[in-house]
Design an enzyme around this catalytic site. Structure first.
Site, PDB file in Angstrom:
ATOM      1  N   LYS A 222       4.183  39.037  -2.620  1.00 19.86           N
ATOM      2  CA  LYS A 222       2.808  38.997  -3.098  1.00 19.86           C
ATOM      3  C   LYS A 222       1.853  40.046  -2.577  1.00 19.86           C
ATOM      4  O   LYS A 222       2.344  40.973  -1.949  1.00 19.86           O
ATOM      5  CB  LYS A 222       2.410  37.712  -2.548  1.00 19.86           C
ATOM      6  CG  LYS A 222       3.109  36.346  -3.243  1.00 19.86           C
ATOM      7  CD  LYS A 222       2.766  34.879  -2.760  1.00 19.86           C
ATOM      8  CE  LYS A 222       1.315  34.421  -3.187  1.00 19.86           C
ATOM      9  NZ  LYS A 222       1.466  34.279  -4.509  1.00 19.86           N
TER      10      LYS A 222
ATOM     11  N   LYS B  42       1.673  25.197  -3.321  1.00 18.62           N
ATOM     12  CA  LYS B  42       0.533  24.351  -3.289  1.00 18.62           C
ATOM     13  C   LYS B  42       0.670  22.960  -3.308  1.00 18.62           C
ATOM     14  O   LYS B  42       0.069  22.148  -4.019  1.00 18.62           O
ATOM     15  CB  LYS B  42      -0.704  24.928  -3.843  1.00 18.62           C
ATOM     16  CG  LYS B  42      -0.854  26.317  -3.759  1.00 18.62           C
ATOM     17  CD  LYS B  42      -2.189  26.918  -4.558  1.00 18.62           C
ATOM     18  CE  LYS B  42      -2.140  28.322  -4.323  1.00 18.62           C
ATOM     19  NZ  LYS B  42      -3.241  29.039  -5.593  1.00 18.62           N
TER      20      LYS B  42
ATOM     21  N   ASP C 161      -1.467  38.217 -11.634  1.00 16.28           N
ATOM     22  CA  ASP C 161      -2.188  37.202 -11.260  1.00 16.28           C
ATOM     23  C   ASP C 161      -3.678  37.529 -11.424  1.00 16.28           C
ATOM     24  O   ASP C 161      -4.173  38.815 -11.112  1.00 16.28           O
ATOM     25  CB  ASP C 161      -2.058  37.507  -9.604  1.00 16.28           C
ATOM     26  CG  ASP C 161      -2.836  36.334  -8.763  1.00 16.28           C
ATOM     27  OD1 ASP C 161      -2.750  35.511  -9.015  1.00 16.28           O
ATOM     28  OD2 ASP C 161      -3.356  36.583  -7.644  1.00 16.28           O
TER      29      ASP C 161
ATOM     30  N   GLU D 127       4.491  39.997  -7.406  1.00 16.97           N
ATOM     31  CA  GLU D 127       3.083  39.610  -7.832  1.00 16.97           C
ATOM     32  C   GLU D 127       2.078  40.997  -7.974  1.00 16.97           C
ATOM     33  O   GLU D 127       2.192  41.970  -7.011  1.00 16.97           O
ATOM     34  CB  GLU D 127       2.371  38.602  -6.991  1.00 16.97           C
ATOM     35  CG  GLU D 127       0.949  38.344  -7.173  1.00 16.97           C
ATOM     36  CD  GLU D 127       0.241  37.818  -6.224  1.00 16.97           C
ATOM     37  OE1 GLU D 127       0.416  36.634  -6.216  1.00 16.97           O
ATOM     38  OE2 GLU D 127      -0.621  38.240  -5.429  1.00 16.97           O
TER      39      GLU D 127
ATOM     40  N   ARG E  38       0.587  -1.213   0.131  1.00 15.72           N
ATOM     41  CA  ARG E  38       0.024   0.068   0.012  1.00 15.72           C
ATOM     42  C   ARG E  38       0.727   1.367  -0.147  1.00 15.72           C
ATOM     43  O   ARG E  38       0.533   2.252  -0.777  1.00 15.72           O
ATOM     44  CB  ARG E  38      -0.918   0.024   1.293  1.00 15.72           C
ATOM     45  CG  ARG E  38      -1.663   1.306   1.445  1.00 15.72           C
ATOM     46  CD  ARG E  38      -2.636   1.790   0.011  1.00 15.72           C
ATOM     47  NE  ARG E  38      -3.083   0.848  -0.566  1.00 15.72           N
ATOM     48  CZ  ARG E  38      -3.275   0.884  -2.008  1.00 15.72           C
ATOM     49  NH1 ARG E  38      -3.114   2.113  -2.578  1.00 15.72           N
ATOM     50  NH2 ARG E  38      -4.025   0.047  -2.761  1.00 15.72           N
TER      51      ARG E  38
END
Length: 284
Positions: free
Chosen positions: A165, A133, A220, A199, A98
């Site tokens: 950002k 992410k 963005d 960004e 597994r």
């Protein structure tokens, strides 16, 4: 980078999680002397990633298990293709099964999804890149899978590059002169080897960022029209990255706006595991 030591440590932790006090089923039903031969088979088309990680899982349970890899990371898979053969003590093979499958299925799913995005922009010169992410603790595995699918890696962590950002800019306020000054000051204090990316989410932010001499500007959640306008405004003075809400169906149009890079969080956070299975052929 996916190192051998990191693979072994992560696989060992996964095996400990899966059988903290041993495999009760295997120990209850399978004779200690039993042997098993099995094949790792692709049950659908895709791109292989994580084959060597699966091999480590079998060897971590029992170093004497014989694993022969017939295909390798980055290879195209056809339904029914045999990826590897496995032979060893039946209890060991079944205990590792597994965990080995979890890694190779997850990583192959990411590689397969990445290949679909890369194929969708073929001929445009645009690079498809991943994001942060990722599954906590598995970033190196998932980023390796992106490369297997033909994609590129963005910064690995917060320690690798400066990426200002929207929330960073919000702290600085709306004054363009202040933003330019802050970015210039950051550039002066950074080592020359450190990449600086910013960004923006509006066209009117571009001039202030450009004035600071940054390396990459991320546009963005821009519309296609605004992406074209942003590329024109930047005019080759920095790399242009598109990001935000980009789907497989629409990525070709984004690529054709003239951007250099497209970052896609879905490569890792939304990839479906590819169906591979371990089929025991002989037990005795």
């Amino acid at each position: 980078m996916l190192t051998e030591s990191h693979v072994r440590a992560t696989v060992a932790a996964a095996l400990e999680e899966d059988a903290p006090w041993g495999d009760l089923t295997g120990e209850a039903l399978v004779p200690a002397e039993a042997r098993a031969s099995a094949v790792l088979v692709a049950r659908e088309d895709g791109v292989l990633a994580g084959a060597a990680v699966a091999e480590v899982a079998f060897h971590e349970v029992d170093p004497a298990t014989d694993v022969q890899l017939l295909l390798h990371d980055g290879d195209l898979l056809k339904e029914g293709a045999v990826v590897a053969t496995v032979e060893g003590a039946a209890r060991a093979v079944l205990r590792a099964e597994r965990v080995a499958l979890n890694f190779v299925q997850r990583m192959s799913g990411i590689a397969t999804q990445t290949r679909a995005y890369v194929d969708a922009v073929a001929g445009t010169g645009v690079r498809i890149v991943d994001t942060r992410k990722t599954t906590p603790g598995l970033r190196a595995f998932e980023r390796h899978a992106v490369v297997c699918g033909g994609g590129r890696n963005h910064r690995f962590s917060l320690s690798d590059a400066v990426m200002a950002k929207d929330n960073h800019l919000a702290v600085l306020g709306d004054d363009p002169a202040r933003i330019t000054a802050a970015l210039r000051d950051a550039r002066e204090r950074l080592p020359h080897t450190v990449h600086l990316e910013v960004e923006v989410d509006r066209l009117d932010q571009i001039d202030a960022v450009l004035a600071a001499g940054v390396d990459t500007i991320m546009l963005d959640n821009f519309s296609l029209a605004d992406l074209r306008a942003g590329v024109a405004a930047i005019a080759g003075r920095a790399l242009v990255e598109a990001s935000g809400g980009i789907t497989l169906d629409g990525i070709r149009e984004v690529a054709e706006t003239g951007v250099d890079l497209i970052s896609v969080g879905a490569l890792t956070h939304s990839a479906r595991a590819l169906d591979l299975g371990l089929d025991v052929e002989v037990a005795g």
